[in-house]
Design a protein around this motif. Structure first.
Motif, mmCIF file in Angstrom:
data_model
loop_
_atom_site.group_PDB
_atom_site.id
_atom_site.type_symbol
_atom_site.label_atom_id
_atom_site.label_comp_id
_atom_site.label_asym_id
_atom_site.label_seq_id
_atom_site.Cartn_x
_atom_site.Cartn_y
_atom_site.Cartn_z
ATOM 1 N N ASP A 186 0.729 -1.204 -0.164
ATOM 2 C CA ASP A 186 0.150 0.061 0.074
ATOM 3 C C ASP A 186 1.035 1.066 -0.002
ATOM 4 O O ASP A 186 1.822 1.565 0.910
ATOM 5 N N ASP A 197 0.345 3.919 0.750
ATOM 6 C CA ASP A 197 0.067 5.172 1.789
ATOM 7 C C ASP A 197 0.344 4.674 3.239
ATOM 8 O O ASP A 197 0.093 5.225 4.116
ATOM 9 N N ALA A 198 1.119 3.327 3.102
ATOM 10 C CA ALA A 198 1.310 2.821 4.445
ATOM 11 C C ALA A 198 2.714 2.142 4.565
ATOM 12 O O ALA A 198 3.039 1.560 3.458
ATOM 13 N N SER A 255 4.183 -1.374 4.725
ATOM 14 C CA SER A 255 3.589 -2.655 4.387
ATOM 15 C C SER A 255 4.484 -3.682 4.504
ATOM 16 O O SER A 255 5.671 -3.902 4.219
ATOM 17 N N SER A 282 8.240 0.822 2.572
ATOM 18 C CA SER A 282 7.798 2.116 2.547
ATOM 19 C C SER A 282 7.832 2.798 1.226
ATOM 20 O O SER A 282 8.129 2.061 0.469
ATOM 21 N N GLU A 293 0.987 -1.584 13.556
ATOM 22 C CA GLU A 293 1.023 -0.293 13.002
ATOM 23 C C GLU A 293 1.342 -0.366 11.545
ATOM 24 O O GLU A 293 1.037 0.414 10.602
ATOM 25 N N TYR A 294 1.923 -1.651 11.015
ATOM 26 C CA TYR A 294 1.986 -1.822 9.683
ATOM 27 C C TYR A 294 0.733 -2.523 9.025
ATOM 28 O O TYR A 294 0.096 -3.106 9.724
ATOM 29 N N LYS A 295 0.754 -2.204 7.683
ATOM 30 C CA LYS A 295 -0.383 -2.845 7.030
ATOM 31 C C LYS A 295 0.147 -4.178 6.316
ATOM 32 O O LYS A 295 1.079 -4.352 5.622
ATOM 33 N N TYR A 315 -4.597 -6.235 2.644
ATOM 34 C CA TYR A 315 -4.690 -5.224 1.583
ATOM 35 C C TYR A 315 -4.435 -5.972 0.062
ATOM 36 O O TYR A 315 -3.321 -6.472 0.080
#
Length: 196
Positions: free
Chosen positions: A101, A103-104, A106, A123, A148-150, A163
């Motif tokens: 992602d 935006d995150a 990952s 990232s 906190e990570y996707k 995701y």
């Protein structure tokens, strides 16, 4: 000018055509262990459907692994042949990074079978954890430690939801200088090895 996008590192056969950084046509479907049967004909269809010639193709980008041994080789071989024969730039990127992602931060995951996973953490600046193999037990602990990570990718085999990136959009976005190959013929797939 047009760019060809190719990913066959896991279950999907995904190919795309972008013009000036915008995807104008694509084909993606599950073809697990059958990508080699379909890739060339699908590329031919993509080129014919868009009425382009070899001279219109200015670059090619593909995933280089890790993933399915045969799947990784298929995309890389076709991309290398195209880049070499057309004398155009070749871009290669991790098949894990294309799952992120943008935006995150990952954790990108692909099933490596035998209770293991290919894992990379990304990232927008690149890898936080370089692509590696983890036992699934260790991966689940890592995910738990980094809430906190996707988590990205098809992680249903781990009992999780992840995701789902559009891998062709990701390839298109990752056609950047850091992924450009200096020597097309020397480009190699990434097969992560371990003691199993």
């Amino acid at each position: 000018m047009y760019s060809i996008l190719i990913d066959t590192a896991d279950k999907l056969l995904a190919i795309g055509l972008s013009k000036d950084g915008v995807i104008v046509d694509s084909t993606a479907y599950e073809a697990w262990q059958r990508q080699s049967e379909f890739l060339i004909s699908e590329l031919d269809n993509l080129i014919k459907r868009n009425n382009i010639t070899r001279e219109d193709i200015s670059s090619v980008i593909a995933s280089k692994g890790p993933g399915s041994y045969t799947g990784v080789r298929i995309a890389l071989t076709v991309a290398k042949v195209m880049a070499f024969s057309l004398n155009i730039p070749l871009y290669l990127t991790s098949s894990l990074e294309i799952l992120k992602d943008f935006d995150a931060i990952s954790i990108c995951v692909v099933n490596a079978r035998s209770k293991r996973s290919y894992v990379g953490v990304y990232s927008n600046e690149g890898a936080i954890l370089e692509d590696t193999i983890m036992d699934n037990k260790d991966l689940l602990a890592y995910i738990d430690e980094h809430k906190e990570y996707k988590v990205c990718g098809d992680v249903s085999y781990l009992g999780l939801e992840g995701y789902s990136a559009n891998v062709l959009d990701s390839l298109n976005r990752l056609m950047v200088e850091r992924n450009r190959c200096e020597d097309v013929l020397a480009s190699k797939p990434v097969y992560l090895k371990d003691n199993y």
